[in-house]
Design a protein around this motif. Sequence first.
Motif, PDB file in Angstrom:
ATOM      1  N   GLU A  66       1.225  -1.121   0.100  1.00  0.00           N
ATOM      2  CA  GLU A  66       0.167   0.151   0.273  1.00  0.00           C
ATOM      3  C   GLU A  66       0.712   1.234   0.134  1.00  0.00           C
ATOM      4  O   GLU A  66       0.968   1.792   1.149  1.00  0.00           O
ATOM      5  N   PRO A  67       1.575   1.837  -1.114  1.00  0.00           N
ATOM      6  CA  PRO A  67       2.832   2.242  -1.619  1.00  0.00           C
ATOM      7  C   PRO A  67       2.146   4.236  -1.169  1.00  0.00           C
ATOM      8  O   PRO A  67       0.871   4.285  -1.623  1.00  0.00           O
ATOM      9  N   LEU A  68       2.209   5.285   0.696  1.00  0.00           N
ATOM     10  CA  LEU A  68       2.155   5.915  -0.182  1.00  0.00           C
ATOM     11  C   LEU A  68       2.751   7.210  -1.071  1.00  0.00           C
ATOM     12  O   LEU A  68       1.829   7.976  -1.821  1.00  0.00           O
TER      13      LEU A  68
ATOM     14  N   THR B 136      12.600   0.907  -7.802  1.00  0.00           N
ATOM     15  CA  THR B 136      11.180   1.321  -7.386  1.00  0.00           C
ATOM     16  C   THR B 136      11.292   1.883  -5.882  1.00  0.00           C
ATOM     17  O   THR B 136      11.782   1.171  -5.056  1.00  0.00           O
ATOM     18  N   PHE B 137      11.798   3.211  -5.342  1.00  0.00           N
ATOM     19  CA  PHE B 137      11.840   3.418  -4.189  1.00  0.00           C
ATOM     20  C   PHE B 137      10.380   3.235  -3.458  1.00  0.00           C
ATOM     21  O   PHE B 137       9.507   3.909  -4.135  1.00  0.00           O
ATOM     22  N   PHE B 138      10.163   3.470  -2.145  1.00  0.00           N
ATOM     23  CA  PHE B 138       8.925   3.535  -2.158  1.00  0.00           C
ATOM     24  C   PHE B 138       8.419   3.027  -0.112  1.00  0.00           C
ATOM     25  O   PHE B 138       9.421   3.240   0.245  1.00  0.00           O
ATOM     26  N   ILE B 139       7.659   4.612  -0.005  1.00  0.00           N
ATOM     27  CA  ILE B 139       6.754   4.381   1.772  1.00  0.00           C
ATOM     28  C   ILE B 139       5.208   4.039   1.581  1.00  0.00           C
ATOM     29  O   ILE B 139       4.681   3.978   1.119  1.00  0.00           O
ATOM     30  N   GLU B 140       5.473   2.980   2.402  1.00  0.00           N
ATOM     31  CA  GLU B 140       4.079   2.173   3.149  1.00  0.00           C
ATOM     32  C   GLU B 140       3.040   3.242   3.746  1.00  0.00           C
ATOM     33  O   GLU B 140       3.627   3.888   4.556  1.00  0.00           O
ATOM     34  N   GLU B 141       1.924   3.064   3.189  1.00  0.00           N
ATOM     35  CA  GLU B 141       1.233   4.630   3.873  1.00  0.00           C
ATOM     36  C   GLU B 141       1.564   4.190   5.779  1.00  0.00           C
ATOM     37  O   GLU B 141       0.798   5.310   6.354  1.00  0.00           O
ATOM     38  N   ASP B 142       1.317   2.538   6.177  1.00  0.00           N
ATOM     39  CA  ASP B 142       1.613   3.063   7.395  1.00  0.00           C
ATOM     40  C   ASP B 142       2.186   4.286   7.800  1.00  0.00           C
ATOM     41  O   ASP B 142       3.049   4.264   9.191  1.00  0.00           O
TER      42      ASP B 142
END
Length: 97
Positions: free
Chosen positions: A52-54, A63-69
């Motif tokens: 659930e990427p923010l 692919t760099f990402f940050i999750e919603e949590d």
Amino acid sequence: MNLTVTEEAAKWYEEELDVTNKTSLRFYVRYGGVGGLQPGFSLGIKFEEPQEPLVQTEVGNITFFIEEDDEWYFADHSLQVELNEKWDEPDFQYDSE
């Protein structure tokens, strides 16, 4: 919130982590460390597929990402990852939105 990773920083991650194929790398909040946005916490990294990427961005093979949590940690800030040329390591910059 925005996530920006410079090409120089992405290349550093590819070389240091021996990335040769397309992969995903998560920035996540961990307890402890220094230099974080929130006292007592800092950012860690791990290979993981987005659930659930923010935010996410693709640079080179990663692919760099940050999750919603982990949104709470950023408190209305964006993250820019640059390469600190003096120390030859990534540097995290937090910009107010």
